[in-house]
Scaffold this motif. Structure first.
Motif, PDB file in Angstrom:
ATOM      1  N   GLU A  13     -18.034  26.132 -86.462  1.00  0.00           N
ATOM      2  CA  GLU A  13     -19.340  25.606 -86.526  1.00  0.00           C
ATOM      3  C   GLU A  13     -20.663  26.804 -85.885  1.00  0.00           C
ATOM      4  O   GLU A  13     -21.902  26.260 -86.234  1.00  0.00           O
ATOM      5  N   ILE A  14     -20.578  27.708 -85.520  1.00  0.00           N
ATOM      6  CA  ILE A  14     -21.572  28.088 -85.352  1.00  0.00           C
ATOM      7  C   ILE A  14     -22.389  28.752 -86.401  1.00  0.00           C
ATOM      8  O   ILE A  14     -23.932  28.871 -86.611  1.00  0.00           O
ATOM      9  N   PHE A  15     -21.539  29.263 -87.971  1.00  0.00           N
ATOM     10  CA  PHE A  15     -21.765  29.324 -88.852  1.00  0.00           C
ATOM     11  C   PHE A  15     -22.513  28.399 -89.291  1.00  0.00           C
ATOM     12  O   PHE A  15     -24.047  28.694 -90.234  1.00  0.00           O
ATOM     13  N   LYS A  50      -9.231  37.313 -89.386  1.00  0.00           N
ATOM     14  CA  LYS A  50      -8.064  36.264 -90.664  1.00  0.00           C
ATOM     15  C   LYS A  50     -10.117  35.622 -91.737  1.00  0.00           C
ATOM     16  O   LYS A  50      -9.111  34.987 -92.596  1.00  0.00           O
ATOM     17  N   ALA A  51     -10.660  35.197 -91.023  1.00  0.00           N
ATOM     18  CA  ALA A  51     -11.429  34.694 -91.475  1.00  0.00           C
ATOM     19  C   ALA A  51     -12.411  35.174 -92.646  1.00  0.00           C
ATOM     20  O   ALA A  51     -13.349  34.909 -92.821  1.00  0.00           O
ATOM     21  N   GLN A  60      -8.707  27.759 -82.150  1.00  0.00           N
ATOM     22  CA  GLN A  60     -10.335  27.730 -81.086  1.00  0.00           C
ATOM     23  C   GLN A  60     -10.826  28.508 -81.852  1.00  0.00           C
ATOM     24  O   GLN A  60     -12.635  28.685 -81.476  1.00  0.00           O
ATOM     25  N   THR A  61     -10.545  29.873 -81.573  1.00  0.00           N
ATOM     26  CA  THR A  61     -11.620  30.358 -82.185  1.00  0.00           C
ATOM     27  C   THR A  61     -12.153  30.415 -83.514  1.00  0.00           C
ATOM     28  O   THR A  61     -13.873  30.434 -83.614  1.00  0.00           O
ATOM     29  N   LYS A  62     -11.836  30.098 -84.149  1.00  0.00           N
ATOM     30  CA  LYS A  62     -12.045  29.708 -85.653  1.00  0.00           C
ATOM     31  C   LYS A  62     -12.938  28.404 -85.369  1.00  0.00           C
ATOM     32  O   LYS A  62     -14.343  28.717 -86.399  1.00  0.00           O
ATOM     33  N   ALA A 108      -1.161  32.279 -79.320  1.00  0.00           N
ATOM     34  CA  ALA A 108      -1.577  32.757 -80.201  1.00  0.00           C
ATOM     35  C   ALA A 108      -2.382  31.849 -80.846  1.00  0.00           C
ATOM     36  O   ALA A 108      -3.719  31.848 -81.482  1.00  0.00           O
ATOM     37  N   GLU A 109      -1.230  30.814 -81.299  1.00  0.00           N
ATOM     38  CA  GLU A 109      -2.031  30.037 -82.433  1.00  0.00           C
ATOM     39  C   GLU A 109      -2.883  28.908 -81.884  1.00  0.00           C
ATOM     40  O   GLU A 109      -4.100  29.122 -82.734  1.00  0.00           O
ATOM     41  N   ALA A 110      -3.078  28.343 -80.372  1.00  0.00           N
ATOM     42  CA  ALA A 110      -4.002  28.277 -80.126  1.00  0.00           C
ATOM     43  C   ALA A 110      -5.985  29.065 -79.778  1.00  0.00           C
ATOM     44  O   ALA A 110      -6.967  28.247 -80.285  1.00  0.00           O
ATOM     45  N   ILE A 111      -5.184  30.118 -79.478  1.00  0.00           N
ATOM     46  CA  ILE A 111      -6.339  31.033 -79.672  1.00  0.00           C
ATOM     47  C   ILE A 111      -6.759  31.384 -80.587  1.00  0.00           C
ATOM     48  O   ILE A 111      -8.480  31.110 -80.967  1.00  0.00           O
ATOM     49  N   GLU A 112      -6.494  31.710 -82.087  1.00  0.00           N
ATOM     50  CA  GLU A 112      -7.032  31.167 -83.039  1.00  0.00           C
ATOM     51  C   GLU A 112      -7.641  30.181 -83.392  1.00  0.00           C
ATOM     52  O   GLU A 112      -8.745  30.361 -84.117  1.00  0.00           O
TER      53      GLU A 112
END
Length: 118
Positions: free
Chosen positions: A31-33, A65-66, A24-26, A18-22
């Protein structure tokens, strides 16, 4: 004048947690934003996919969460194509942008091999 544009991206994850997925998603969202000067009030929706070897967390959880609490989010599993890159989170953001604004698609870390043209 603003038009609807799609922004694509992907990033790899080192482990199915869960930590790694969250994390890397963040990173991918941030970066996209930044690269596209996105404003959350202009986002129509975000679609995430994960390769079948990632199932410990929804990428949408990291987006919530972001602060993307009002944006429709959807997660799905990628097709398990033999020989395809493992542990990948992909994203498609639909947003309003100025008609003349160039879109920057981002493929980060191990996912750079998916779109070397970017």
């Amino acid at each position: 004048m603003e038009v609807v544009k799609g922004i694509r991206g992907a990033i790899t994850v080192t482990e199915n947690s869960a930590e790694a997925i969250e994390e890397q998603t963040k990173k991918l969202l941030t970066e996209i934003f930044l690269q596209n000067n996105l404003k959350k009030e202009k986002i129509i929706s975000i679609f995430f996919t994960l390769t079948p070897d990632l199932n410990a967390q929804f990428p949408a959880t990291a987006a919530r969460k972001a602060g993307l609490t009002e944006v429709p989010l959807l997660c799905a599993q990628e097709i398990a194509v033999p020989g395809s890159l493992k542990k990948v989170i992909r994203i498609l953001i639909l947003t309003y942008l100025p008609e003349n604004q160039k879109v920057h698609h981002l493929y980060l870390e191990g996912a750079k091999v998916l779109r070397p043209d970017f």
